[in-house]
Design a protein around this motif. Sequence first.
Motif, PDB file in Angstrom:
ATOM      1  N   ASP A  97       7.672   0.814  -2.452  1.00  0.00           N
ATOM      2  CA  ASP A  97       6.292   1.219  -2.696  1.00  0.00           C
ATOM      3  C   ASP A  97       6.229   2.552  -3.426  1.00  0.00           C
ATOM      4  O   ASP A  97       5.354   2.777  -4.272  1.00  0.00           O
ATOM      5  CB  ASP A  97       5.499   1.277  -1.382  1.00  0.00           C
ATOM      6  CG  ASP A  97       6.104   2.239  -0.376  1.00  0.00           C
ATOM      7  OD1 ASP A  97       7.339   2.410  -0.388  1.00  0.00           O
ATOM      8  OD2 ASP A  97       5.342   2.828   0.414  1.00  0.00           O
ATOM      9  N   LYS A 152     -13.669   3.134  -6.127  1.00  0.00           N
ATOM     10  CA  LYS A 152     -12.412   3.009  -6.868  1.00  0.00           C
ATOM     11  C   LYS A 152     -12.170   4.230  -7.740  1.00  0.00           C
ATOM     12  O   LYS A 152     -11.042   4.715  -7.865  1.00  0.00           O
ATOM     13  CB  LYS A 152     -12.448   1.768  -7.764  1.00  0.00           C
ATOM     14  CG  LYS A 152     -12.293   0.441  -7.066  1.00  0.00           C
ATOM     15  CD  LYS A 152     -12.263  -0.655  -8.125  1.00  0.00           C
ATOM     16  CE  LYS A 152     -12.193  -2.037  -7.531  1.00  0.00           C
ATOM     17  NZ  LYS A 152     -12.177  -3.083  -8.581  1.00  0.00           N
ATOM     18  N   ARG A 205      -4.422   8.520  -6.192  1.00  0.00           N
ATOM     19  CA  ARG A 205      -3.403   7.527  -5.870  1.00  0.00           C
ATOM     20  C   ARG A 205      -2.029   7.984  -6.356  1.00  0.00           C
ATOM     21  O   ARG A 205      -0.996   7.555  -5.848  1.00  0.00           O
ATOM     22  CB  ARG A 205      -3.778   6.196  -6.526  1.00  0.00           C
ATOM     23  CG  ARG A 205      -2.899   5.033  -6.135  1.00  0.00           C
ATOM     24  CD  ARG A 205      -3.352   3.769  -6.825  1.00  0.00           C
ATOM     25  NE  ARG A 205      -4.664   3.351  -6.369  1.00  0.00           N
ATOM     26  CZ  ARG A 205      -4.875   2.676  -5.246  1.00  0.00           C
ATOM     27  NH1 ARG A 205      -3.870   2.379  -4.471  1.00  0.00           N
ATOM     28  NH2 ARG A 205      -6.088   2.309  -4.907  1.00  0.00           N
ATOM     29  N   ASP A 208       0.831  -1.203   0.000  1.00  0.00           N
ATOM     30  CA  ASP A 208       0.000   0.000   0.000  1.00  0.00           C
ATOM     31  C   ASP A 208       0.864   1.251   0.000  1.00  0.00           C
ATOM     32  O   ASP A 208       2.050   1.217   0.213  1.00  0.00           O
ATOM     33  CB  ASP A 208      -0.934  -0.001   1.223  1.00  0.00           C
ATOM     34  CG  ASP A 208      -0.210  -0.429   2.485  1.00  0.00           C
ATOM     35  OD1 ASP A 208      -0.847  -0.982   3.368  1.00  0.00           O
ATOM     36  OD2 ASP A 208       1.022  -0.220   2.545  1.00  0.00           O
ATOM     37  N   GLN A 253       4.586   3.301  -7.138  1.00  0.00           N
ATOM     38  CA  GLN A 253       3.620   4.381  -7.299  1.00  0.00           C
ATOM     39  C   GLN A 253       3.979   5.263  -8.486  1.00  0.00           C
ATOM     40  O   GLN A 253       3.124   5.597  -9.318  1.00  0.00           O
ATOM     41  CB  GLN A 253       3.567   5.227  -6.027  1.00  0.00           C
ATOM     42  CG  GLN A 253       2.539   6.364  -6.091  1.00  0.00           C
ATOM     43  CD  GLN A 253       2.589   7.255  -4.867  1.00  0.00           C
ATOM     44  OE1 GLN A 253       3.615   7.314  -4.178  1.00  0.00           O
ATOM     45  NE2 GLN A 253       1.522   7.932  -4.579  1.00  0.00           N
ATOM     46  N   ARG A 258      -5.880  -0.104  -2.003  1.00  0.00           N
ATOM     47  CA  ARG A 258      -5.779  -0.500  -3.406  1.00  0.00           C
ATOM     48  C   ARG A 258      -7.121  -1.043  -3.900  1.00  0.00           C
ATOM     49  O   ARG A 258      -7.989  -1.396  -3.102  1.00  0.00           O
ATOM     50  CB  ARG A 258      -4.688  -1.565  -3.577  1.00  0.00           C
ATOM     51  CG  ARG A 258      -3.272  -1.017  -3.509  1.00  0.00           C
ATOM     52  CD  ARG A 258      -2.269  -2.115  -3.822  1.00  0.00           C
ATOM     53  NE  ARG A 258      -0.909  -1.615  -3.853  1.00  0.00           N
ATOM     54  CZ  ARG A 258      -0.317  -1.108  -4.932  1.00  0.00           C
ATOM     55  NH1 ARG A 258      -0.993  -1.013  -6.060  1.00  0.00           N
ATOM     56  NH2 ARG A 258       0.932  -0.688  -4.888  1.00  0.00           N
TER      57      ARG A 258
END
Length: 278
Positions: free
Chosen positions: A138, A81, A88, A3, A142, A60
């Motif tokens: 992470d 979502k 995000r 995450d 991203q 997610r």
Amino acid sequence: MGDWDAGPEDDEAGAVIKTVARQLKLWREAAGLTQAEFGAAIGYGEELVSSVERGRRIPRPEYLDQADEALGANGRIIAMKRDLAEVRYPKKVRGLKKLEEEAVELCNYNNSVIHGLLQTEEYVRASFATRRPPFREDELEQHVAARLARQEILGRAAAPLPVFSFVQCESTLRRPIGGRMVMRRQLERLLEVGQLRNVDLQVLPLACEDNAGLAGSFRLLRLRDGSAVGHNEIQLVSRVITDPREVQLLDIRYGIIRAQALTPRESTAFIEKMLGET
């Protein structure tokens, strides 16, 4: 789960994340589940569930899928979502993506790396991996996901169809980011994109005595409302240029760079020759 942390400096993203977190908590409590019980039901730990519900972690898509099923939300949680899809990504990427989506013409000159819209996933990953100090794993994922998401604009069937112009300095084609095989696939990608009807791809050879782009990479975007903006990205700074005089200067400069570069057809032959040498 891999995450991502929710950036506290990003007010827009923070508001969306907090709203989603509040809704997830309300759904869990309405089902009479503790955070530990809920985590066990969806396959995640209690600590992660707590972080999501406090807005410290961005859930997610698969987290929302599992939550929707476990809580019997009938798609109401899955619908969130869409709210999380954009936030995000880092704030500067979201802003640039919005500008690109509003543009009818995108003009891009690069003399350090292959332009982000043209990069293969392997090239994207390799370029971010060279960053110092290095990204956490992470963070790396991203940034890779954000850059690849921006590339969707190339295949967009919008009306009017956006027009793309790319001028790549030859140095970007010879810099072996990721190694020989990564660059070989990258050159193949350039040839593929160059075949699109709404894309002009040109190479500015190192042998060219005149180069109006020595001051660095930049882009120029002409928007649907008839206005134009520039964008410049250097060390630690990503700047959108709106001053008409500065935008005009970039417009003039880009026109000269295009004239100095090889034609699209000559550029294709140039890249094909390089591919044969790789």
